[in-house]
Design a protein around this motif. Structure first.
Motif, PDB file in Angstrom:
ATOM      1  N   TRP A  21      -1.998  11.602   3.509  1.00  0.00           N
ATOM      2  CA  TRP A  21      -1.729  10.750   4.740  1.00  0.00           C
ATOM      3  C   TRP A  21      -0.631  10.908   5.672  1.00  0.00           C
ATOM      4  O   TRP A  21       0.291   9.948   5.238  1.00  0.00           O
ATOM      5  CB  TRP A  21      -2.255   9.231   4.530  1.00  0.00           C
ATOM      6  CG  TRP A  21      -2.823   8.608   5.834  1.00  0.00           C
ATOM      7  CD1 TRP A  21      -2.452   8.712   7.278  1.00  0.00           C
ATOM      8  CD2 TRP A  21      -4.051   7.749   5.751  1.00  0.00           C
ATOM      9  NE1 TRP A  21      -2.970   7.892   8.015  1.00  0.00           N
ATOM     10  CE2 TRP A  21      -3.957   7.411   7.406  1.00  0.00           C
ATOM     11  CE3 TRP A  21      -4.754   7.492   5.058  1.00  0.00           C
ATOM     12  CZ2 TRP A  21      -5.284   6.620   7.670  1.00  0.00           C
ATOM     13  CZ3 TRP A  21      -5.994   6.750   5.609  1.00  0.00           C
ATOM     14  CH2 TRP A  21      -5.975   6.456   6.854  1.00  0.00           C
ATOM     15  N   LEU A  22      -0.466  11.858   6.386  1.00  0.00           N
ATOM     16  CA  LEU A  22       0.950  12.268   7.135  1.00  0.00           C
ATOM     17  C   LEU A  22       1.059  11.315   8.174  1.00  0.00           C
ATOM     18  O   LEU A  22       0.114  11.144   9.088  1.00  0.00           O
ATOM     19  CB  LEU A  22       1.009  13.790   7.129  1.00  0.00           C
ATOM     20  CG  LEU A  22       0.611  14.628   6.058  1.00  0.00           C
ATOM     21  CD1 LEU A  22       0.622  16.064   6.326  1.00  0.00           C
ATOM     22  CD2 LEU A  22       1.801  14.516   5.124  1.00  0.00           C
ATOM     23  N   GLU A  25      -4.745  11.479  12.539  1.00  0.00           N
ATOM     24  CA  GLU A  25      -5.545  11.139  13.406  1.00  0.00           C
ATOM     25  C   GLU A  25      -6.283   9.779  13.117  1.00  0.00           C
ATOM     26  O   GLU A  25      -6.686   8.921  13.889  1.00  0.00           O
ATOM     27  CB  GLU A  25      -6.662  12.027  13.960  1.00  0.00           C
ATOM     28  CG  GLU A  25      -7.574  12.237  12.606  1.00  0.00           C
ATOM     29  CD  GLU A  25      -8.629  13.445  12.795  1.00  0.00           C
ATOM     30  OE1 GLU A  25      -9.579  13.706  12.140  1.00  0.00           O
ATOM     31  OE2 GLU A  25      -8.571  13.965  13.939  1.00  0.00           O
ATOM     32  N   ARG A  26      -6.079   9.475  11.776  1.00  0.00           N
ATOM     33  CA  ARG A  26      -6.753   8.028  11.180  1.00  0.00           C
ATOM     34  C   ARG A  26      -5.671   6.884  11.652  1.00  0.00           C
ATOM     35  O   ARG A  26      -6.174   5.813  11.296  1.00  0.00           O
ATOM     36  CB  ARG A  26      -6.856   8.186   9.741  1.00  0.00           C
ATOM     37  CG  ARG A  26      -7.816   9.096   9.348  1.00  0.00           C
ATOM     38  CD  ARG A  26      -8.111   9.634   7.958  1.00  0.00           C
ATOM     39  NE  ARG A  26      -7.065   9.856   7.508  1.00  0.00           N
ATOM     40  CZ  ARG A  26      -6.604  10.601   6.248  1.00  0.00           C
ATOM     41  NH1 ARG A  26      -7.429  10.473   5.244  1.00  0.00           N
ATOM     42  NH2 ARG A  26      -5.385  11.078   5.911  1.00  0.00           N
ATOM     43  N   GLY A  27      -4.583   7.153  11.961  1.00  0.00           N
ATOM     44  CA  GLY A  27      -3.681   6.460  12.143  1.00  0.00           C
ATOM     45  C   GLY A  27      -2.764   6.306  11.176  1.00  0.00           C
ATOM     46  O   GLY A  27      -2.580   6.794  10.052  1.00  0.00           O
ATOM     47  N   PHE A  28      -1.180   5.968  11.534  1.00  0.00           N
ATOM     48  CA  PHE A  28      -0.341   5.956  10.605  1.00  0.00           C
ATOM     49  C   PHE A  28       0.909   4.789  11.002  1.00  0.00           C
ATOM     50  O   PHE A  28       0.643   4.456  12.239  1.00  0.00           O
ATOM     51  CB  PHE A  28       0.447   7.228  10.744  1.00  0.00           C
ATOM     52  CG  PHE A  28       0.994   7.781  11.895  1.00  0.00           C
ATOM     53  CD1 PHE A  28       2.179   7.817  12.337  1.00  0.00           C
ATOM     54  CD2 PHE A  28       0.401   8.311  12.964  1.00  0.00           C
ATOM     55  CE1 PHE A  28       2.877   7.985  13.473  1.00  0.00           C
ATOM     56  CE2 PHE A  28       0.714   8.763  14.177  1.00  0.00           C
ATOM     57  CZ  PHE A  28       2.130   8.394  14.363  1.00  0.00           C
ATOM     58  N   THR A  82       0.846  -1.017  -0.308  1.00  0.00           N
ATOM     59  CA  THR A  82       0.254   0.043   0.007  1.00  0.00           C
ATOM     60  C   THR A  82       0.921   1.225   0.082  1.00  0.00           C
ATOM     61  O   THR A  82       1.831   1.077   0.658  1.00  0.00           O
ATOM     62  CB  THR A  82      -0.908  -0.135   1.142  1.00  0.00           C
ATOM     63  OG1 THR A  82      -1.783  -1.210   1.276  1.00  0.00           O
ATOM     64  CG2 THR A  82      -1.679   1.572   1.279  1.00  0.00           C
ATOM     65  N   TRP A  83       0.607   2.274  -0.678  1.00  0.00           N
ATOM     66  CA  TRP A  83       1.237   3.554  -0.570  1.00  0.00           C
ATOM     67  C   TRP A  83       0.156   4.637  -0.987  1.00  0.00           C
ATOM     68  O   TRP A  83      -0.768   4.441  -1.623  1.00  0.00           O
ATOM     69  CB  TRP A  83       2.401   3.461  -1.739  1.00  0.00           C
ATOM     70  CG  TRP A  83       2.156   3.572  -2.992  1.00  0.00           C
ATOM     71  CD1 TRP A  83       2.014   4.321  -3.984  1.00  0.00           C
ATOM     72  CD2 TRP A  83       2.079   2.208  -3.858  1.00  0.00           C
ATOM     73  NE1 TRP A  83       1.896   4.117  -5.086  1.00  0.00           N
ATOM     74  CE2 TRP A  83       1.783   2.540  -5.296  1.00  0.00           C
ATOM     75  CE3 TRP A  83       2.144   0.874  -3.557  1.00  0.00           C
ATOM     76  CZ2 TRP A  83       1.618   2.019  -6.191  1.00  0.00           C
ATOM     77  CZ3 TRP A  83       1.999   0.007  -4.595  1.00  0.00           C
ATOM     78  CH2 TRP A  83       1.783   0.483  -6.002  1.00  0.00           C
ATOM     79  N   HIS A  84       0.540   5.865  -0.733  1.00  0.00           N
ATOM     80  CA  HIS A  84      -0.406   6.906  -0.851  1.00  0.00           C
ATOM     81  C   HIS A  84      -0.005   8.028  -1.869  1.00  0.00           C
ATOM     82  O   HIS A  84       1.194   8.029  -1.932  1.00  0.00           O
ATOM     83  CB  HIS A  84      -0.410   7.647   0.640  1.00  0.00           C
ATOM     84  CG  HIS A  84      -1.433   6.988   1.697  1.00  0.00           C
ATOM     85  ND1 HIS A  84      -0.853   5.978   2.195  1.00  0.00           N
ATOM     86  CD2 HIS A  84      -2.877   7.054   1.824  1.00  0.00           C
ATOM     87  CE1 HIS A  84      -2.034   5.311   2.913  1.00  0.00           C
ATOM     88  NE2 HIS A  84      -3.010   6.069   2.822  1.00  0.00           N
ATOM     89  N   THR A  85      -0.681   8.733  -2.316  1.00  0.00           N
ATOM     90  CA  THR A  85      -0.351  10.004  -2.994  1.00  0.00           C
ATOM     91  C   THR A  85       0.173  10.800  -2.150  1.00  0.00           C
ATOM     92  O   THR A  85      -0.134  10.950  -1.103  1.00  0.00           O
ATOM     93  CB  THR A  85      -1.601  10.434  -3.664  1.00  0.00           C
ATOM     94  OG1 THR A  85      -2.438  10.923  -2.927  1.00  0.00           O
ATOM     95  CG2 THR A  85      -2.202   9.496  -4.750  1.00  0.00           C
ATOM     96  N   VAL A 112      -8.535   7.589  -5.001  1.00  0.00           N
ATOM     97  CA  VAL A 112      -8.070   8.962  -5.130  1.00  0.00           C
ATOM     98  C   VAL A 112      -6.659   9.254  -4.506  1.00  0.00           C
ATOM     99  O   VAL A 112      -5.638   9.765  -4.967  1.00  0.00           O
ATOM    100  CB  VAL A 112      -9.186   9.889  -4.589  1.00  0.00           C
ATOM    101  CG1 VAL A 112      -8.533  11.370  -4.715  1.00  0.00           C
ATOM    102  CG2 VAL A 112     -10.225  10.098  -5.632  1.00  0.00           C
ATOM    103  N   THR A 113      -6.544   8.496  -3.114  1.00  0.00           N
ATOM    104  CA  THR A 113      -5.516   9.059  -2.239  1.00  0.00           C
ATOM    105  C   THR A 113      -4.400   7.776  -2.262  1.00  0.00           C
ATOM    106  O   THR A 113      -3.379   7.936  -1.557  1.00  0.00           O
ATOM    107  CB  THR A 113      -6.011   9.259  -1.107  1.00  0.00           C
ATOM    108  OG1 THR A 113      -6.647   8.227  -0.550  1.00  0.00           O
ATOM    109  CG2 THR A 113      -6.861  10.556  -1.130  1.00  0.00           C
TER     110      THR A 113
END
Length: 181
Positions: free
Chosen positions: A15-16, A20-23, A8-11, A96-97
């Motif tokens: 998602w820094l 707050e959503r988790g990282f 999995t990777w983000h644009t 999208v992200t």
């Protein structure tokens, strides 16, 4: 196949670290030791406003989101990369992200090399068609690499990638994987 990976990777910027959503990023624990909480089934780190603010302050441009056209071009490139490398792409979701994919590979290459190849070849094809983003990259700096060690986990990961994404731009399954029932 020697090993199967769930990548999995983000644009860029969507998602820094500290979100707050988790990282899943290296942090320092109470003893000062560098740790990363990324084992499946265990909690990730979450809601570190200071870290998130810092990550945002060092961004080189605005966050990027993918379009449906870009997702279609990217899927073709992911398929081409896998074929060229002799890997078996099993499932893909492009949102999208972020991007999720499950790939089987001969032997046991470093998962960071798999992630690097998919991201770099994906960037090249997107750059050719839409130009290089102003920040210099389509993607976040790293990504998640999880080994898929059991058939049960493989089936759960495939179901997650194909059937549990909110508003995917597209999903794709290997022809040998039947649709969910």
């Amino acid at each position: 196949m020697g090993r199967t990976w769930f990548l999995t990777w983000h644009t860029y910027g969507t998602w820094l670290p500290g979100d707050e959503r988790g990282f899943v990023s290296p942090i320092r624990d109470d003893t000062g030791e560098r740790v990363i909480h990324n084992r499946p089934g265990t909690p990730t780190d979450a809601d570190n406003p200071g870290l998130c603010k810092y990550a945002h302050s060092i961004m080189k441009g605005e966050p990027l989101g993918l379009t449906k056209d870009q997702a279609n071009v990217l899927l073709s490139q992911l398929q081409e990369t896998a074929k060229y490398r002799g890997w078996t792409l099993l499932a893909v979701a492009i949102l999208v992200t972020h991007v999720h994919l499950i790939v089987g590979v001969p032997g046991d290459p470093a998962p960071t090399a798999l992630l690097r190849d998919f991201k770099s070849y994906g960037s090249r094809c997107l750059n050719r068609r839409w130009g290089t983003p102003s920040n210099g990259s389509w993607w976040s700096e790293s990504g998640s690499t999880r080994a898929v060690k059991t058939k049960k986990y493989l089936l759960a990961a495939i179901r997650y990638v194909l059937d549990e994404q909110e508003n995917p731009l597209l999903t794709w399954r290997h022809p040998g994987i039947p649709p969910a029932t």
